[in-house]
Enzyme design. Sequence first.
Site, PDB file in Angstrom:
ATOM      1  N   ASN A  84      -7.621  10.089  -2.177  1.00  0.00           N
ATOM      2  CA  ASN A  84      -6.943   9.269  -1.171  1.00  0.00           C
ATOM      3  C   ASN A  84      -7.939   8.578  -0.250  1.00  0.00           C
ATOM      4  O   ASN A  84      -7.808   7.387   0.062  1.00  0.00           O
ATOM      5  CB  ASN A  84      -5.991  10.128  -0.340  1.00  0.00           C
ATOM      6  CG  ASN A  84      -4.736  10.526  -1.086  1.00  0.00           C
ATOM      7  OD1 ASN A  84      -4.430   9.976  -2.145  1.00  0.00           O
ATOM      8  ND2 ASN A  84      -4.004  11.478  -0.555  1.00  0.00           N
TER       9      ASN A  84
ATOM     10  N   HIS B  37       6.239  -6.620  -7.879  1.00  0.00           N
ATOM     11  CA  HIS B  37       6.257  -5.160  -7.784  1.00  0.00           C
ATOM     12  C   HIS B  37       7.603  -4.595  -8.240  1.00  0.00           C
ATOM     13  O   HIS B  37       7.793  -3.382  -8.291  1.00  0.00           O
ATOM     14  CB  HIS B  37       5.969  -4.765  -6.327  1.00  0.00           C
ATOM     15  CG  HIS B  37       5.638  -3.337  -6.118  1.00  0.00           C
ATOM     16  ND1 HIS B  37       6.448  -2.475  -5.406  1.00  0.00           N
ATOM     17  CD2 HIS B  37       4.586  -2.584  -6.523  1.00  0.00           C
ATOM     18  CE1 HIS B  37       5.909  -1.269  -5.375  1.00  0.00           C
ATOM     19  NE2 HIS B  37       4.778  -1.301  -6.038  1.00  0.00           N
TER      20      HIS B  37
END
Length: 712
Positions: free
Chosen positions: A43, A444
């Site tokens: 992350n 998307h």
Amino acid sequence: MENRFFNRELSWLEFNARVLFQALRKELPLLERLQFLSIVTSNFDEFFQVRVASVKRLLAEDPSSVDVSGLTSQLVLTSISARAHQIIRTQHNCLMNDILPKLAEKGYVYVSPQDYSPQQTEFLQGVFKNEIYPLLTPLRTDMEAFPHIKNLSTYAAFLLKPMEGIRGSHEDLKGSDDLPRIAFVEIPSGISNIFWLPAASPTEGKKIKKFALLQDVVTSCGTLLFPGFTVEQTLLFKVTRDADFAVDEDSGSNFIHAMEDVLIQRKSSFPVQMTCNSTSDELTSYLMEKLELSNDDVYKIDQIINPNDLMELRGVDDADKMSFEPWEHFYPADLPEDEPYWDTLKIRDKILHVPYECYDPVVKFISDAADDDNVLAIKMTLYRTGRDSPIIDALERAAQRGKQVTVLVELKARFDEERNIAWANELEQAGVTVIYGLKNLKVHAKILMVIRRESDTIRRYVHLATGNYNPKTAKLYSDISLFTSNPQIANDATLFFNLVTGYSTIQKMNCLGMAPVTIKSRILNMIQREIERSTSEQPGLIIAKMNSLTHKEVISALYKASQAGVKVLLNIRGICMLVPGVPGLSENIKVVSIVDRYLEHSRIFYFQNAGNPELYCSSADWMSRNLDRRIELMFPILEKAAFDDVKSILDSYFADNTNAMELKQNGSWEPVSQESDSTEKYQAQAELYKKYKKLNESKPKNLDNQFEVRRK
């Protein structure tokens, strides 16, 4: 009055802190805790590449700019550094002082270089010479051009000193003796990170397995790379570079070439952050100077640069004893396994909830369409689909069988650009019509439509999803999708594909919402409707689950709803810029977050609507990029059975008192505790698993005595 918005970047850091919190939970299995530590690192890698790089660029362009939270870019960077240093320090302490000692208790002992025995040193030198040395390329630093340090690769740095009485070509090349002799070696990525050490005795070998790490073997055996020199100091380091590049959207027919240029730029962009061990201040200072990094940009740890290197321990013999109990991915109890879904979907819609239910129905749906002689066309979007995708195979097979196959491949899917370029080329070679997204807008949306000739008509079957068409991540990400033959949704799907693949004016859709055209306005209108229909006797209710909440207009509308007495329940996995619990502003808003064994990825929105409730799923979070700068879809759940199913899923996330954390108005997150000792524990993901397991167990097991239904 306190600020109305949390800073986006600082909110994300608290999400990563919630991931780290799972690693700190001593009741969780060891390898699962190690997995959470690895996720923290992954992350951070993306965060620094994209978000921190973006803030640094903004600071350079406009030093006086202030964001909606009231912070300047410089203050944001300073705050990021302070909190990220704290999280990484806690992460490393957990690894070195908790996880590794507990692994040793289980019989898996990490041996650091200073603790190698003579026997282990001899063994590792043999490994180094035979397996590692041929892969290494030492890079000297006293040439005209400073060696290029690759993005996210781990390197070993060596400070060298010539041995007395030995002359070599380095003396002619070096120049001034005042300059340090420093060399870098990239740690190879194509081999194992773990080397199992020989046991001191047969008895020890049965009870204890000791291992060394590749990074340590390279540094400890580094003298073999530099004959005629002694190694005075070593340093392990990793550099994170800017990856926040935008492609030239005016590239026309050379768009793929422009995307390839972006990938090249990413490898040599400006450094944003460096992680290193603390073995050499001199080498650290040297790198900081060359890479133009400040103290705030450098993260020093004691030993292991990348916790991900330890994930190979997942392959040890008794890894299952140190992991979560496996959860099966069940085939839906209400879908046929041996025949296509056409007849089923004519009768009713089907909700698929992965990974509790397996992803096989999506693959089967596309595969059946490819092989069905009555299927005329297949249209779909692809954002991230993974390696070795059976979906790609089915699409190619369909095109080769003469079906009209149109696929919109989004090449701008960050970090998947290279793979998507390869998929696009492969699909085109198979005869698929490939569309490379839209100019200035990422596509998307997740949608698939099959057009089939049937006895009475041409029928369209549609699949809509909150997550990508990726069978591998579908085993790890919690997502919801809808199979339907609803004519209104099918009409909207047709309009959508016409719009994104050709020339079409925007036409009104009856069911689907599409960003950046209608999703935001619909959400704002439904929030306003909730305000107008809310009464003291029957307060309005909004329940929403998503990955992130950052859109200023939507947050302001939710504040307005709270002030009107509407109850707002939000489940936000990651970033939340809304400030809950502020009197007079957001006292009716509650925000919770769940980090558990599956990544929460579904987006679900519920509006009570004065007793006539509406429920939607979407590919879009309530973020500016999703609602204003991307092509997204929001789809309604219309059938009662499907509606009740999705609503119960949504409710479960607000019943969790085991893994849920609640956001406080000061920006901290606190675990949601049980109301009393007698309160029963409720873990949303575990309860959902039990639900689908029970459904699977209720399926008929013996069909020998079932009546055969004859069809015309």
